[in-house]
Motif scaffolding. Structure first.
Motif, PDB file in Angstrom:
ATOM      1  N   THR A 107      48.594  -8.049  21.109  1.00  0.00           N
ATOM      2  CA  THR A 107      50.019  -7.721  21.237  1.00  0.00           C
ATOM      3  C   THR A 107      50.625  -7.056  20.015  1.00  0.00           C
ATOM      4  O   THR A 107      51.799  -6.713  20.025  1.00  0.00           O
ATOM      5  N   ALA A 108      49.846  -6.866  18.965  1.00  0.00           N
ATOM      6  CA  ALA A 108      50.420  -6.398  17.702  1.00  0.00           C
ATOM      7  C   ALA A 108      50.306  -4.893  17.484  1.00  0.00           C
ATOM      8  O   ALA A 108      50.479  -4.422  16.379  1.00  0.00           O
ATOM      9  N   GLY A 109      50.036  -4.130  18.512  1.00  0.00           N
ATOM     10  CA  GLY A 109      49.832  -2.697  18.340  1.00  0.00           C
ATOM     11  C   GLY A 109      51.079  -1.971  17.886  1.00  0.00           C
ATOM     12  O   GLY A 109      52.121  -2.049  18.519  1.00  0.00           O
ATOM     13  N   GLU A 110      50.964  -1.266  16.778  1.00  0.00           N
ATOM     14  CA  GLU A 110      52.101  -0.523  16.231  1.00  0.00           C
ATOM     15  C   GLU A 110      52.249   0.854  16.885  1.00  0.00           C
ATOM     16  O   GLU A 110      53.357   1.341  17.060  1.00  0.00           O
ATOM     17  N   TYR A 111      51.138   1.470  17.248  1.00  0.00           N
ATOM     18  CA  TYR A 111      51.162   2.831  17.779  1.00  0.00           C
ATOM     19  C   TYR A 111      50.750   2.916  19.252  1.00  0.00           C
ATOM     20  O   TYR A 111      51.039   3.898  19.920  1.00  0.00           O
ATOM     21  N   PHE A 146      39.496  -3.310  17.545  1.00  0.00           N
ATOM     22  CA  PHE A 146      40.513  -3.997  18.337  1.00  0.00           C
ATOM     23  C   PHE A 146      41.454  -4.860  17.485  1.00  0.00           C
ATOM     24  O   PHE A 146      42.674  -4.713  17.561  1.00  0.00           O
ATOM     25  N   ASP A 147      40.906  -5.764  16.700  1.00  0.00           N
ATOM     26  CA  ASP A 147      41.758  -6.665  15.913  1.00  0.00           C
ATOM     27  C   ASP A 147      42.661  -5.909  14.950  1.00  0.00           C
ATOM     28  O   ASP A 147      43.831  -6.264  14.775  1.00  0.00           O
ATOM     29  N   ALA A 148      42.130  -4.862  14.322  1.00  0.00           N
ATOM     30  CA  ALA A 148      42.938  -4.087  13.375  1.00  0.00           C
ATOM     31  C   ALA A 148      44.087  -3.378  14.088  1.00  0.00           C
ATOM     32  O   ALA A 148      45.183  -3.251  13.535  1.00  0.00           O
ATOM     33  N   MET A 149      43.860  -2.941  15.312  1.00  0.00           N
ATOM     34  CA  MET A 149      44.878  -2.175  16.027  1.00  0.00           C
ATOM     35  C   MET A 149      45.861  -3.044  16.806  1.00  0.00           C
ATOM     36  O   MET A 149      47.030  -2.695  16.935  1.00  0.00           O
ATOM     37  N   PHE A 150      45.383  -4.169  17.350  1.00  0.00           N
ATOM     38  CA  PHE A 150      46.208  -4.960  18.253  1.00  0.00           C
ATOM     39  C   PHE A 150      46.348  -6.423  17.864  1.00  0.00           C
ATOM     40  O   PHE A 150      47.050  -7.170  18.533  1.00  0.00           O
ATOM     41  N   GLY A 151      45.669  -6.858  16.817  1.00  0.00           N
ATOM     42  CA  GLY A 151      45.666  -8.277  16.487  1.00  0.00           C
ATOM     43  C   GLY A 151      44.749  -9.015  17.446  1.00  0.00           C
ATOM     44  O   GLY A 151      44.371  -8.491  18.493  1.00  0.00           O
ATOM     45  N   ALA A 152      44.398 -10.224  17.115  1.00  0.00           N
ATOM     46  CA  ALA A 152      43.451 -10.988  17.927  1.00  0.00           C
ATOM     47  C   ALA A 152      43.945 -11.217  19.347  1.00  0.00           C
ATOM     48  O   ALA A 152      43.161 -11.323  20.284  1.00  0.00           O
ATOM     49  N   ASN A 191      41.466  15.603  36.883  1.00  0.00           N
ATOM     50  CA  ASN A 191      42.908  15.546  37.129  1.00  0.00           C
ATOM     51  C   ASN A 191      43.595  14.425  36.357  1.00  0.00           C
ATOM     52  O   ASN A 191      44.816  14.367  36.327  1.00  0.00           O
ATOM     53  N   ALA A 192      42.837  13.549  35.741  1.00  0.00           N
ATOM     54  CA  ALA A 192      43.446  12.488  34.942  1.00  0.00           C
ATOM     55  C   ALA A 192      42.405  11.893  33.998  1.00  0.00           C
ATOM     56  O   ALA A 192      41.219  11.852  34.317  1.00  0.00           O
ATOM     57  N   VAL A 193      42.879  11.435  32.858  1.00  0.00           N
ATOM     58  CA  VAL A 193      42.032  10.749  31.897  1.00  0.00           C
ATOM     59  C   VAL A 193      42.777   9.491  31.469  1.00  0.00           C
ATOM     60  O   VAL A 193      43.959   9.548  31.158  1.00  0.00           O
ATOM     61  N   SER A 194      42.091   8.372  31.497  1.00  0.00           N
ATOM     62  CA  SER A 194      42.703   7.139  31.020  1.00  0.00           C
ATOM     63  C   SER A 194      41.833   6.574  29.901  1.00  0.00           C
ATOM     64  O   SER A 194      40.624   6.812  29.850  1.00  0.00           O
ATOM     65  N   TYR A 195      42.470   5.827  29.012  1.00  0.00           N
ATOM     66  CA  TYR A 195      41.779   5.288  27.852  1.00  0.00           C
ATOM     67  C   TYR A 195      41.846   3.775  27.869  1.00  0.00           C
ATOM     68  O   TYR A 195      42.841   3.189  28.291  1.00  0.00           O
ATOM     69  N   SER A 196      40.768   3.149  27.391  1.00  0.00           N
ATOM     70  CA  SER A 196      40.723   1.692  27.338  1.00  0.00           C
ATOM     71  C   SER A 196      39.984   1.255  26.078  1.00  0.00           C
ATOM     72  O   SER A 196      39.339   2.057  25.403  1.00  0.00           O
ATOM     73  N   ILE A 197      40.110  -0.033  25.794  1.00  0.00           N
ATOM     74  CA  ILE A 197      39.419  -0.620  24.653  1.00  0.00           C
ATOM     75  C   ILE A 197      39.056  -2.052  25.028  1.00  0.00           C
ATOM     76  O   ILE A 197      39.827  -2.732  25.698  1.00  0.00           O
ATOM     77  N   SER A 198      37.884  -2.492  24.645  1.00  0.00           N
ATOM     78  CA  SER A 198      37.489  -3.875  24.921  1.00  0.00           C
ATOM     79  C   SER A 198      37.820  -4.738  23.702  1.00  0.00           C
ATOM     80  O   SER A 198      37.910  -4.238  22.580  1.00  0.00           O
ATOM     81  N   THR A 199      37.986  -6.017  23.943  1.00  0.00           N
ATOM     82  CA  THR A 199      38.353  -6.922  22.852  1.00  0.00           C
ATOM     83  C   THR A 199      37.234  -7.085  21.831  1.00  0.00           C
ATOM     84  O   THR A 199      37.485  -7.503  20.710  1.00  0.00           O
ATOM     85  N   ASP A 200      36.001  -6.719  22.187  1.00  0.00           N
ATOM     86  CA  ASP A 200      34.909  -6.799  21.217  1.00  0.00           C
ATOM     87  C   ASP A 200      34.691  -5.484  20.457  1.00  0.00           C
ATOM     88  O   ASP A 200      33.787  -5.373  19.635  1.00  0.00           O
ATOM     89  N   ASN A 201      35.542  -4.490  20.704  1.00  0.00           N
ATOM     90  CA  ASN A 201      35.488  -3.228  19.969  1.00  0.00           C
ATOM     91  C   ASN A 201      35.791  -3.497  18.494  1.00  0.00           C
ATOM     92  O   ASN A 201      36.683  -4.285  18.171  1.00  0.00           O
ATOM     93  N   GLN A 202      35.065  -2.836  17.603  1.00  0.00           N
ATOM     94  CA  GLN A 202      35.222  -3.085  16.164  1.00  0.00           C
ATOM     95  C   GLN A 202      36.628  -2.798  15.637  1.00  0.00           C
ATOM     96  O   GLN A 202      37.016  -3.316  14.599  1.00  0.00           O
TER      97      GLN A 202
END
Length: 140
Positions: free
Chosen positions: A82-86, A73-79, A60-71
Motif C-alpha cells: 500500500t505504500a506506493g508513491e508513484y 516489490f517491498d521498495a516500491m510498495f512496502g511489505a 490493443n492493450a498492455v497491462s502491467y503487474s508485479i508479484s509480491t516476491d519480485n525483488q
C-alpha cells in the motif's frame, strides 16, 4: 548515471505510453541508441507485461503487474503493498498502474535511484557498449 537513465527512460516510456518491445513468441528486444562506448548497460525487470491482441493479431492493450516476491516489490510498495508513491498496486490482481498526476521526470529519477542499489539482480547480463548502439535481445 547515463546508463541507468537510458534504461529507466525506456521503462518509463513503456509504462506511460503503453509501447512495448515485444515480438512473436513473447520474445522482445530493447535497443539503446547513442550509447557511450565502454559504458556498461544493464536491464532490470521491474514489471511483467501482458499483451492483449485483437482478432487481427494487433496489440490493443498492455497491462502491467508485479508479484509480491519480485525483488523490487517491498521498495516500491512496502511489505503490505500500500505504500506506493508513484504506482498503485491492486492486491487482488497484482496489477500496477501509474498514479494520476505523477511527473515522468520524478518517476524516472525514482526508478533510476532504485536500481542503483547493487543488491538488485539484472534481468539479463549487462553489456559493455562497443558501439553507440546496445541491443538486448530474446527478452521475455
Amino acid at each position: 548515471m547515463k546508463k541507468f537513465l537510458s534504461i529507466i527512460m525506456v521503462l518509463a516510456m513503456i509504462l506511460s505510453l503503453g509501447i512495448t518491445a515485444f515480438a512473436e513468441e513473447n520474445k522482445g528486444s530493447i535497443t539503446i541508441t547513442n550509447a557511450t562506448i565502454d559504458e556498461t548497460y544493464a536491464l532490470y525487470k521491474i514489471f511483467d507485461a501482458s499483451i492483449s491482441k485483437d482478432a487481427n493479431g494487433e496489440t490493443n492493450a498492455v497491462s502491467y503487474s508485479i508479484s509480491t516476491d519480485n525483488q523490487f516489490f517491498d521498495a516500491m510498495f512496502g511489505a503490505n503493498g500500500t505504500a506506493g508513491e508513484y504506482f498503485l498496486y491492486n492486491e487482488n490482481t497484482g496489477s500496477v498502474t501509474k498514479k494520476e498526476g505523477v511527473n515522468d521526470a520524478d518517476l524516472i529519477k525514482y526508478l533510476t535511484d532504485l536500481v542503483k542499489d547493487s543488491t538488485y539482480q539484472t534481468a539479463v547480463d549487462p553489456i559493455v557498449a562497443a558501439t553507440d548502439e546496445v541491443k538486448f535481445e530474446g527478452l521475455p
